[in-house]
Design a protein around this motif. Structure first.
Motif, short mmCIF file in Angstrom:
data_model
loop_
_atom_site.label_atom_id
_atom_site.label_comp_id
_atom_site.label_asym_id
_atom_site.label_seq_id
_atom_site.Cartn_x
_atom_site.Cartn_y
_atom_site.Cartn_z
N ASP A 1 0.82 -1.21 0.00
CA ASP A 1 0.00 0.00 0.00
C ASP A 1 0.85 1.26 0.00
OD1 ASP A 1 -2.38 -1.53 0.19
OD2 ASP A 1 -2.04 -1.74 2.34
N ALA A 2 0.43 2.25 -0.81
CA ALA A 2 1.11 3.55 -0.83
C ALA A 2 0.92 4.23 0.52
CB ALA A 2 0.54 4.41 -1.96
N GLY A 3 1.88 5.06 0.88
CA GLY A 3 1.81 5.81 2.13
C GLY A 3 3.19 6.11 2.66
N VAL A 4 3.22 6.73 3.82
CA VAL A 4 4.48 7.06 4.48
C VAL A 4 4.58 6.18 5.72
CG1 VAL A 4 5.83 8.85 5.62
CG2 VAL A 4 4.45 9.42 3.62
N TYR A 5 5.65 5.41 5.80
CA TYR A 5 5.90 4.51 6.92
C TYR A 5 7.04 5.09 7.75
CZ TYR A 5 3.00 1.28 4.29
OH TYR A 5 1.97 0.71 3.61
N ARG A 6 6.73 5.43 8.99
CA ARG A 6 7.76 6.00 9.87
C ARG A 6 8.73 4.91 10.32
NH1 ARG A 6 6.70 8.35 14.73
NH2 ARG A 6 5.13 6.76 15.15
N MET B 1 15.82 10.15 16.65
CA MET B 1 16.29 9.16 15.69
C MET B 1 15.11 8.55 14.94
SD MET B 1 19.13 6.36 16.44
CE MET B 1 19.70 5.33 15.13
N MET B 2 14.87 9.07 13.74
CA MET B 2 13.75 8.59 12.93
C MET B 2 14.02 8.83 11.45
SD MET B 2 10.97 11.46 14.06
CE MET B 2 11.30 11.27 15.79
N GLY B 3 13.24 8.18 10.65
CA GLY B 3 13.30 8.34 9.20
C GLY B 3 11.95 7.96 8.63
N LYS B 4 11.89 7.78 7.32
CA LYS B 4 10.63 7.35 6.73
C LYS B 4 10.87 6.61 5.43
CE LYS B 4 9.93 11.99 5.09
NZ LYS B 4 9.30 13.23 5.38
N ILE B 5 9.94 5.72 5.16
CA ILE B 5 9.90 5.01 3.89
C ILE B 5 8.64 5.48 3.18
CG2 ILE B 5 9.76 2.77 2.76
CD1 ILE B 5 11.23 1.62 5.24
#
Length: 102
Positions: free
Chosen positions: A71-76, A90-94
């Motif tokens: 599914d499309a979206g932003v995954y933290r 400390m974080m990023g996103k896919i």
């Protein structure tokens, strides 16, 4: 990051105080990511929120998993292992984009 075929990618990531390298990644929906993770300094965690992926990033070791994003979206991505004073940053996103954009 290396594209293996139309749906499969290989990512080599490094955790270090206070972030992940690369910090943000973008793929089309339906992609499978083979993720290889290590740490430059101390033990860190690597949690992809909403995907049930929890890896440990350990200096001198490589942790591997494969995850498919249907599914499309932003995954933290967050560090789930307390690693020091800057842990909360400390974080990023896919980012998974709809197929129509590729």
């Amino acid at each position: 990051m290396k594209k293996l075929d139309d749906k499969t990618y290989e990512v080599y990531a490094v955790a270090k105080m206070w972030g992940f390298m690369p910090q943000d990644l973008t793929f089309p929906e339906g992609s499978t990511i083979d993720l290889y993770l290590t740490s430059d300094d101390v033990v860190h965690g690597f949690n992809i929120v909403k995907k049930g992926v929890n890896l440990m990033a350990v200096p001198g070791a490589i942790t591997k998993t494969s995850v498919t994003f249907e599914d499309a979206g932003v995954y933290r991505v967050v560090c789930h292992e307390y690693c020091g004073a800057g842990h909360q940053y400390m974080m990023g996103k896919i980012i998974i984009t709809p197929k129509k954009y590729y």
